[in-house]
Scaffold this motif. Sequence first.
Motif, PDB file in Angstrom:
ATOM      1  N   GLN A  98     -10.662  37.147 -18.502  1.00 48.04           N
ATOM      2  CA  GLN A  98     -11.625  36.489 -19.381  1.00 48.04           C
ATOM      3  C   GLN A  98     -11.099  36.691 -20.790  1.00 48.04           C
ATOM      4  OE1 GLN A  98     -15.585  38.215 -19.695  1.00 48.04           O
ATOM      5  NE2 GLN A  98     -16.426  36.296 -20.459  1.00 48.04           N
ATOM      6  N   VAL A  99     -11.059  35.633 -21.587  1.00 51.20           N
ATOM      7  CA  VAL A  99     -10.607  35.752 -22.968  1.00 51.20           C
ATOM      8  C   VAL A  99     -11.837  35.996 -23.845  1.00 51.20           C
ATOM      9  CG1 VAL A  99     -10.562  33.249 -23.439  1.00 51.20           C
ATOM     10  CG2 VAL A  99      -9.120  34.774 -24.760  1.00 51.20           C
ATOM     11  N   VAL A 100     -11.786  37.068 -24.639  1.00 48.92           N
ATOM     12  CA  VAL A 100     -12.936  37.512 -25.419  1.00 48.92           C
ATOM     13  C   VAL A 100     -12.515  37.869 -26.842  1.00 48.92           C
ATOM     14  CG1 VAL A 100     -14.191  38.384 -23.383  1.00 48.92           C
ATOM     15  CG2 VAL A 100     -12.666  39.918 -24.656  1.00 48.92           C
ATOM     16  N   VAL A 145     -10.310  27.405 -14.397  1.00 46.27           N
ATOM     17  CA  VAL A 145     -11.041  27.775 -15.609  1.00 46.27           C
ATOM     18  C   VAL A 145     -12.517  27.693 -15.284  1.00 46.27           C
ATOM     19  CG1 VAL A 145     -11.555  27.150 -18.009  1.00 46.27           C
ATOM     20  CG2 VAL A 145      -9.224  26.858 -17.126  1.00 46.27           C
ATOM     21  N   ASP A 146     -13.234  28.713 -15.698  1.00 47.79           N
ATOM     22  CA  ASP A 146     -14.692  28.739 -15.515  1.00 47.79           C
ATOM     23  C   ASP A 146     -15.317  29.155 -16.823  1.00 47.79           C
ATOM     24  OD1 ASP A 146     -17.183  28.609 -14.214  1.00 47.79           O
ATOM     25  OD2 ASP A 146     -17.097  30.731 -13.719  1.00 47.79           O
ATOM     26  N   ASN A 147     -16.189  28.331 -17.331  1.00 46.39           N
ATOM     27  CA  ASN A 147     -16.890  28.628 -18.579  1.00 46.39           C
ATOM     28  C   ASN A 147     -18.340  28.966 -18.256  1.00 46.39           C
ATOM     29  OD1 ASN A 147     -15.109  28.221 -20.978  1.00 46.39           O
ATOM     30  ND2 ASN A 147     -14.690  26.350 -19.851  1.00 46.39           N
ATOM     31  N   PRO A 148     -18.862  30.041 -18.869  1.00 48.17           N
ATOM     32  CA  PRO A 148     -20.251  30.445 -18.582  1.00 48.17           C
ATOM     33  C   PRO A 148     -21.274  29.341 -18.809  1.00 48.17           C
ATOM     34  CG  PRO A 148     -19.123  32.135 -19.858  1.00 48.17           C
ATOM     35  CD  PRO A 148     -18.204  30.941 -19.792  1.00 48.17           C
ATOM     36  N   ILE A 149     -21.042  28.517 -19.835  1.00 50.83           N
ATOM     37  CA  ILE A 149     -21.951  27.409 -20.118  1.00 50.83           C
ATOM     38  C   ILE A 149     -21.165  26.116 -19.967  1.00 50.83           C
ATOM     39  CG2 ILE A 149     -23.370  26.287 -21.876  1.00 50.83           C
ATOM     40  CD1 ILE A 149     -23.773  29.072 -23.118  1.00 50.83           C
ATOM     41  N   ARG A 150     -21.598  25.283 -19.072  1.00 51.84           N
ATOM     42  CA  ARG A 150     -20.908  24.003 -18.857  1.00 51.84           C
ATOM     43  C   ARG A 150     -21.264  23.032 -19.967  1.00 51.84           C
ATOM     44  NH1 ARG A 150     -16.792  24.878 -15.614  1.00 51.84           N
ATOM     45  NH2 ARG A 150     -17.418  26.066 -13.828  1.00 51.84           N
ATOM     46  N   SER A 151     -20.276  22.240 -20.347  1.00 50.86           N
ATOM     47  CA  SER A 151     -20.482  21.250 -21.404  1.00 50.86           C
ATOM     48  C   SER A 151     -20.081  19.874 -20.885  1.00 50.86           C
ATOM     49  CB  SER A 151     -19.660  21.621 -22.636  1.00 50.86           C
ATOM     50  OG  SER A 151     -18.314  21.819 -22.283  1.00 50.86           O
ATOM     51  N   GLN A 201     -19.165  19.326 -26.309  1.00 48.86           N
ATOM     52  CA  GLN A 201     -18.450  18.125 -25.887  1.00 48.86           C
ATOM     53  C   GLN A 201     -17.044  18.405 -25.360  1.00 48.86           C
ATOM     54  OE1 GLN A 201     -18.588  14.967 -28.768  1.00 48.86           O
ATOM     55  NE2 GLN A 201     -20.778  15.217 -29.103  1.00 48.86           N
ATOM     56  N   LEU A 202     -16.721  19.678 -25.172  1.00 45.66           N
ATOM     57  CA  LEU A 202     -15.412  20.042 -24.650  1.00 45.66           C
ATOM     58  C   LEU A 202     -15.473  20.113 -23.129  1.00 45.66           C
ATOM     59  CD1 LEU A 202     -12.605  20.834 -25.786  1.00 45.66           C
ATOM     60  CD2 LEU A 202     -13.298  23.211 -25.494  1.00 45.66           C
ATOM     61  N   SER A 203     -14.465  19.592 -22.492  1.00 43.93           N
ATOM     62  CA  SER A 203     -14.387  19.622 -21.033  1.00 43.93           C
ATOM     63  C   SER A 203     -14.503  21.057 -20.531  1.00 43.93           C
ATOM     64  CB  SER A 203     -13.060  19.009 -20.594  1.00 43.93           C
ATOM     65  OG  SER A 203     -12.901  19.142 -19.206  1.00 43.93           O
ATOM     66  N   PRO A 204     -15.251  21.293 -19.450  1.00 45.29           N
ATOM     67  CA  PRO A 204     -15.423  22.655 -18.936  1.00 45.29           C
ATOM     68  C   PRO A 204     -14.161  23.245 -18.317  1.00 45.29           C
ATOM     69  CG  PRO A 204     -16.488  21.081 -17.492  1.00 45.29           C
ATOM     70  CD  PRO A 204     -16.027  20.311 -18.699  1.00 45.29           C
ATOM     71  N   ASP A 205     -13.096  22.463 -18.182  1.00 42.84           N
ATOM     72  CA  ASP A 205     -11.855  22.998 -17.611  1.00 42.84           C
ATOM     73  C   ASP A 205     -10.845  23.414 -18.679  1.00 42.84           C
ATOM     74  OD1 ASP A 205     -11.051  20.470 -18.466  1.00 42.84           O
ATOM     75  OD2 ASP A 205     -10.029  19.960 -16.611  1.00 42.84           O
ATOM     76  N   ILE A 206     -11.319  23.566 -19.922  1.00 43.22           N
ATOM     77  CA  ILE A 206     -10.476  24.015 -21.028  1.00 43.22           C
ATOM     78  C   ILE A 206     -10.867  25.446 -21.387  1.00 43.22           C
ATOM     79  CG2 ILE A 206      -9.891  23.664 -23.466  1.00 43.22           C
ATOM     80  CD1 ILE A 206     -10.182  20.656 -22.970  1.00 43.22           C
ATOM     81  N   ILE A 207      -9.865  26.299 -21.580  1.00 45.56           N
ATOM     82  CA  ILE A 207     -10.107  27.707 -21.898  1.00 45.56           C
ATOM     83  C   ILE A 207     -10.641  27.834 -23.320  1.00 45.56           C
ATOM     84  CG2 ILE A 207      -9.051  29.985 -22.171  1.00 45.56           C
ATOM     85  CD1 ILE A 207      -7.040  29.134 -19.976  1.00 45.56           C
ATOM     86  N   GLN A 208     -11.800  28.473 -23.415  1.00 42.83           N
ATOM     87  CA  GLN A 208     -12.489  28.724 -24.680  1.00 42.83           C
ATOM     88  C   GLN A 208     -12.746  30.223 -24.793  1.00 42.83           C
ATOM     89  OE1 GLN A 208     -16.063  26.144 -24.901  1.00 42.83           O
ATOM     90  NE2 GLN A 208     -15.272  25.201 -23.041  1.00 42.83           N
ATOM     91  N   ILE A 209     -13.292  30.664 -25.913  1.00 42.68           N
ATOM     92  CA  ILE A 209     -13.717  32.058 -26.016  1.00 42.68           C
ATOM     93  C   ILE A 209     -14.784  32.287 -24.948  1.00 42.68           C
ATOM     94  CG2 ILE A 209     -14.876  33.778 -27.460  1.00 42.68           C
ATOM     95  CD1 ILE A 209     -13.558  32.434 -29.895  1.00 42.68           C
TER      96      ILE A 209
END
Length: 130
Positions: A72-74, A121-127, A46-54
Amino acid sequence: MKPFLTASDYKTIHTLILNLPPQLKGKEVIQLQHEIKSAEIVPDGQLSPDIIQINSYFEVLDLETQRLMKFQVVLPHQADLKQSKISILSPLGVAMIGFRQGMTVEWTLPGGRKRLQINQVDNPIRSTQI
């Protein structure tokens, strides 16, 4: 400005910090603990895909030097600067986690206090968005 974290990212980061040996709990770890304590925790997916996540890829602009950087933050064991993979425990990783594309973040990095604009910001899995 408070960061947003998914419940699983919060749990992963919290567990990582708890399991670190005391000699590795430096300034960045203390800052990361503070960041996750102040974060708004959002259910997974449920987090916007434009927010930096792991595991997020992001592009940031140093507003003083106009230097554009892509990372990429890992997790720490996956970090590899040659592949532009930075640890969540690095100064830049701590500064960026939980913040949104378009935001400007002020943070002290090894090169001094920086104003960094998150351009992409690009997340591998969109939410779905929050």
